[in-house]
Structures are given as structure tokens and as C-alpha cells.
Scaffold this active site. Structure first.
Site, short mmCIF file in Angstrom:
data_model
loop_
_atom_site.label_atom_id
_atom_site.label_comp_id
_atom_site.label_asym_id
_atom_site.label_seq_id
_atom_site.Cartn_x
_atom_site.Cartn_y
_atom_site.Cartn_z
N GLY A 53 -9.94 -1.84 -0.15
CA GLY A 53 -8.68 -1.22 0.25
C GLY A 53 -7.79 -2.15 1.05
O GLY A 53 -6.99 -1.70 1.87
N GLU A 102 -12.97 -17.92 1.13
CA GLU A 102 -12.35 -18.35 -0.12
C GLU A 102 -11.15 -19.21 0.21
O GLU A 102 -10.55 -19.06 1.27
CB GLU A 102 -11.79 -17.12 -0.88
CG GLU A 102 -12.73 -16.55 -1.87
CD GLU A 102 -12.20 -15.28 -2.52
OE1 GLU A 102 -11.04 -14.92 -2.31
OE2 GLU A 102 -12.99 -14.67 -3.24
N LYS A 103 -10.80 -20.07 -0.73
CA LYS A 103 -9.54 -20.78 -0.57
C LYS A 103 -8.45 -19.73 -0.66
O LYS A 103 -8.52 -18.81 -1.46
CB LYS A 103 -9.38 -21.81 -1.69
CG LYS A 103 -8.11 -22.62 -1.53
CD LYS A 103 -8.15 -23.90 -2.34
CE LYS A 103 -6.91 -24.73 -2.06
NZ LYS A 103 -6.83 -25.19 -0.65
N HIS A 110 -1.65 -10.98 -8.77
CA HIS A 110 -2.88 -10.20 -8.92
C HIS A 110 -2.83 -9.61 -10.33
O HIS A 110 -1.99 -8.78 -10.63
CB HIS A 110 -2.93 -9.11 -7.86
CG HIS A 110 -4.08 -8.15 -8.03
ND1 HIS A 110 -5.05 -7.97 -7.07
CD2 HIS A 110 -4.42 -7.33 -9.05
CE1 HIS A 110 -5.93 -7.08 -7.50
NE2 HIS A 110 -5.56 -6.67 -8.70
N ARG A 152 -15.29 1.58 -11.02
CA ARG A 152 -14.83 2.98 -11.00
C ARG A 152 -13.49 3.07 -11.73
O ARG A 152 -12.99 2.07 -12.22
CB ARG A 152 -14.64 3.42 -9.55
CG ARG A 152 -13.74 2.44 -8.79
CD ARG A 152 -13.35 2.92 -7.43
NE ARG A 152 -12.79 1.88 -6.61
CZ ARG A 152 -11.55 1.44 -6.67
NH1 ARG A 152 -10.72 1.93 -7.57
NH2 ARG A 152 -11.10 0.50 -5.87
N VAL A 198 -6.65 3.70 -9.20
CA VAL A 198 -5.40 4.43 -8.96
C VAL A 198 -4.40 4.14 -10.10
O VAL A 198 -3.72 5.04 -10.59
CB VAL A 198 -4.78 3.99 -7.61
CG1 VAL A 198 -3.42 4.66 -7.40
CG2 VAL A 198 -5.72 4.31 -6.45
N ARG A 203 3.58 3.87 -6.40
CA ARG A 203 2.79 4.76 -5.54
C ARG A 203 3.72 5.37 -4.49
O ARG A 203 4.44 4.63 -3.81
CB ARG A 203 1.68 3.99 -4.83
CG ARG A 203 0.70 3.35 -5.78
CD ARG A 203 -0.49 2.81 -5.00
NE ARG A 203 -1.38 2.05 -5.87
CZ ARG A 203 -2.62 1.70 -5.54
NH1 ARG A 203 -3.10 2.03 -4.36
NH2 ARG A 203 -3.36 1.02 -6.38
#
Ligand code: ADP
Length: 451
Positions: free
Chosen positions: A164, A200-201, A208, A292, A295, A338
Site C-alpha cells: 500500500g 533497491e536502486k 509503473h 489477488r 483495485v 480513484r
């Protein structure tokens, strides 16, 4: 097929699942907290069972209460939705022991993918590119510094159990590593009960992009193309679209093949999403897998014409996938916004009663929400009150359709993110499609500067 499904969730996703069940002739039981007695899920389900007080830890996260609710109502399956117990291997296991089908992956698949650091190792083993970083969890400050020197600054410290958008910290200088590591460890311990951290770098200005997949218990697995979720606020998605404006056929093929390779590697047999970061040079790296429904699944439903929840339920019942890879065709462009009940300027949750409500409609518009006029938004849960999703022939038409739909929304009584969403849709940067995960930060700064 199942006769009756318990919905172990709330809000719009509970309503979405009930809708799918109704169309499939499956009866439903809404498990709800005392704060959700007046919810749409309770109204729409065939039955409802109160599972505890408002606090999620005493209701939506309480495994014994959910199992008892399923048992007393004779449910043969449980749908966990997203969030809450949807990625809890222990819950999936208990369901199995009680002869109730968990509509999701096996406990083993959740264990392999639920922990982000373990998931990266699994991806590496499957030959899928991952963001350069630590091999597994960090064990000391010295080791953290050593890894950071190897991969180069900036780096990001991430909680293995995070989710999240929480449990992440960007570090730009070596001198900050120790203090930031301790901070994120403490935050992760408090939020997720697990203070394991990996590194992580920090990829600069990435997009995304995630791939939707679905498998069945007969060894079939297919992908349903990608979604672009680059419009984020504090690492949380705000606007999603499909297809991604950044992918051409060749890159799409490479990314979806990588996703399927990983899904097959873990014998995955339900809906899942593989999240990637796409850098400015067109290289992509696996970040994490969500085991899962997500959204943003409706944008994929719009461009493919496939009902993901129905298919998820049907494969959980043991049926083979109702389509093959070559049957899945991409058509048009879809965008989801959203809608959160919050003060968009201050980003603070806005709770209260919905005094007046009008939701948009018309061609190519879908609204998935759980609010109605007179509904009192409880202060205990996520601030998302609904989603507006549009579909049109092209991206440009989809943007105009979204502007039109957002313009029709009327919500009185609480503040929402609608004005912000509207401004984004109207912005030249969003329209250009050349965006990254840092879009919103820059956008808000420019807005503030413009007064
Ligand atoms: P969560 O599970 O909390 O959603 P993710 O690992 O999916 O967390 O990351 C959420 C977002 O944080 C990503 O979509 C991206 O914007 C940002 N992010 C995460 N890791 C990196 C990274 N290595 N470099 C740049 N941005 C990152």
C-alpha cells in the site's frame, strides 16, 4: 460451482464481488463490522453476518470470526477481495483445513510472493529481470552501506512485508543510510509486525507498468496485457490506464512473457499481477507480485471484455480457463480514476455523511463504488469511496470521456479528490502520455507555484 460465497471484505470491492456472484447464480454472505451495518454490500448480499467491532484487527482481519461466519452460513468459499486478509497465507491455509475454498492462490504461492524480498529472489530464479539491490534482507548498517556503494545512490529501503505504498524510504547520501535504515525498520515493525528491510536502486523517473495474469488448476496461464499506474501519490496509485502509452508491441511481448514465466515457475492458478518498473531507456525490472485481484482490474476488463472476478471464481471452483491466450484481444483504451474522500489540498481523510450524490453514466462509463446519498463514511478504513472507469476507442477519446464523467460527479458532504483528478485530465503533461511516477509531485508543485 460454489453455492454460497462469503465476502471477507468491505467497500466497493465487496459490492463488485457480490455483483459477479449474482450474475453467476451464486448466493452471497457479506461479513461486516459494526461500522458497516448500513453498507451497500450488506444491502446487496443475500445474507450478512456481523464479525466484530469497527477496528479491522477485530473484524476484517480476524480469521476465527470469518471462518465461523462462513461455517454458520454454509458457505463453500471465501472471497478475500484486496487488502485485509487477501495475501495472508495463514488465512488461505485455515480455509483449506476447514474445507472452504479460498478464492485466491495456494498458501505456498502467497508465501513465495507475499514477502517482497523473497519474491524478488523467486523472480531471479525464474530468469526475470529485477531491480538491482541487496540479495535478500539487509543484516547490518555496514552491509547496507556496502550494497549501496555497489549499486550507487539514490537507493530505496523497502520493508519486505510492506504494501500500500508504505514502508519505503529513499536515501540519497551514504551518511543518511544508518538513520534511515533504523527509521524504516521501526516503521515496518509497527505497521507490518516484521522489520525485515531490503534495498533497491532507486530508479529515476520510472513508469509503473504491471501485467495482469490468470491461471487455472489445469496448468493453463495467460496474460491480459498491461496497466500503466504511473500516476501515484506517495507511492499509491491514483489513476491507472490500459494499455500503457509507453509500450510498443515488442516491449509488450517481452514484459508479458516475463510475467508468464514467473507465474508458471510458481504454478500460479488464480488472478495475479506482476508489477514492473520501466526506466527511461525502456528496460523493465520486476518489483513485486500481488497475489489477488487489484483495485485497477476494471481497466483490463474494459479493454479485453473479460470479467476477471467471474473468471477468478470459476477457476477457484476448479474449472479450466474459459479462454486461451489467442482468444484475448485488446480493444480501445481505458482509464480509471480513484475517488477518495479527502481534502485534496491537505491529503487528509474527510469523513462525514454524503448529503447529495450523483454519479456519472452514459456511453463507456463505469462506476464501482459503495456510497449512496445519506451514507455515512466510517473513519476506520481506507479513504477510497469509489472508482470511475471509462472506455473509448483511443487514449485521447478516453481522456475526454473521463473529463466529461468527472464533470458529472456531484458529491456533497465530504471533500473528494475529484477536483484534482479533473485538473490532471486537463493537463498537457498527462495528455502527452509521457509521464513517470514523479508526475504528481511536479504537477502539484507547478500548481502551487501558479497559485
Ligand atoms: P507497495 O507494495 O507498497 O505498493 P511497491 O514495491 O509496489 O510497494 O512500490 C510502490 C511504488 O513505489 C512503485 O510503483 C514506484 O512508484 C515506487 N518504487 C518502488 N520501488 C522503487 C524503486 N526501486 N525505484 C523507484 N521507484 C520505486
Amino acid at each position: 460451482m460454489f453455492k454460497k460465497i462469503l465476502i471477507a471484505n468491505r467497500g466497493e470491492i465487496a459490492v463488485r464481488i457480490i455483483r459477479a456472484c449474482k450474475e453467476m447464480g451464486i448466493r452471497t454472505v457479506a461479513a461486516h463490522s459494526t461500522a458497516d451495518t448500513e453498507s451497500l454490500a450488506v444491502r446487496f448480499a443475500d445474507q450478512s453476518v456481523c464479525i466484530g467491532p469497527p477496528e479491522a484487527s477485530k473484524s476484517y482481519l480476524k480469521i476465527p470470526s470469518l471462518i465461523s461466519a462462513a461455517e454458520v452460513t454454509n458457505c463453500d468459499a471465501i472471497h478475500p477481495g484486496y487488502g485485509f486478509l487477501s495475501e495472508n497465507a495463514g488465512f488461505a491455509e485455515v480455509c483449506g483445513e476447514c474445507d472452504i475454498t479460498f478464492i485466491g492462490p495456494s498458501p505456498d504461492a502467497i508465501r513465495q510472493m507475499g514477502n517482497k524480498s523473497v519474491a524478488k529472489d523467486t523472480a531471479k530464479a525464474a530468469g526475470v529481470p529485477t531491480v538491482p539491490g541487496s540479495d535478500g534482507p539487509l543484516t547490518s548498517e555496514e552491509q547496507a552501506i556496502e550494497v549501496a556503494r555497489q549499486i550507487g545512490f539514490p537507493i530505496i529501503l523497502k520493508a519486505s512485508a510492506g504494501g500500500g505504498g508504505r514502508g519505503m524510504r529513499i536515501v540519497r547520501e551514504e551518511s543518511d543510510i544508518g538513520s534511515q535504515l533504523r527509521l524504516v525498520q521501526a516503521e515496518a515493525g509497527a505497521a507490518f509486525g516484521d522489520n525485515t528491510i531490503y534495498m533497491e536502486k532507486y530508479v529515476l523517473n520510472p513508469r509503473h507498468v504491471e501485467v495482469q495474469i490468470i491461471g487455472d488448476r489445469h496448468g493453463n496461464a495467460v496474460h491480459l496485457f498491461e496497466r500503466d499506474c504511473s500516476i501515484q501519490r506517495r507511492h499509491q496509485k491514483l489513476i491507472e490506464e490500459a494499455p500503457s502509452p509507453a509500450l510498443d508491441a515488442k516491449l509488450r511481448h517481452k514484459m508479458t512473457e516475463a510475467a508468464l514465466k514467473l507465474a508458471r515457475h510458481i504454478n500460479y492458478y488464480t488472478t495475479g499481477t506482476l508489477e514492473f518498473l520501466l526506466d527511461e531507456r525502456g528496460h523493465f525490472y520486476f518489483m513485486e507480485m500481488n497475489t489477488r485481484i487489484q483495485v485497477e482490474h476494471p481497466v483490463t476488463e474494459f479493454i479485453t471484455g473479460i470479467d476477471l472476478i467471474k473468471e477468478q471464481i470459476s477457476v477457484a471452483a476448479g474449472l479450466p480457463l474459459s479462454f486461451k491466450q489467442e482468444d484475448i484481444k485488446m480493444s480501445g483504451h481505458s482509464i480509471e480514476c480513484r475517488v477518495n474522500a479527502e481534502d485534496p489540498e491537505k491529503f487528509l481523510p474527510s469523513v462525514g455523511t454524503i448529503k447529495e450524490l450523483y454519479m456519472p453514466g452514459g456511453p463507456g462509463v463505469r462506476v464501482d463504488s459503495a456510497i449512496y446519498q445519506g451514507y455515512k463514511i466510517p473513519p476506520y478504513y481506507d479513504s477510497m469511496i469509489g472508482k470511475v472507469i471509462v472506455h473509448a476507442a483511443t487514449r485521447d477519446e478516453a481522456i475526454h470521456r473521463m473529463m466529461r464523467a468527472l464533470g458529472e460527479i456531484h458529491i456533497a458532504g465530504v471533500k473528494t479528490t475529484v477536483p484534482l483528478l479533473h485538473k490532471i485530465m486537463h493537463s498537457a503533461e498527462f495528455k502527452s502520455g509521457k509521464v513517470s511516477t514523479s508526475f504528481l509531485e511536479t504537477f502539484l508543485k507547478n500548481q502551487a507555484a501558479a497559485g
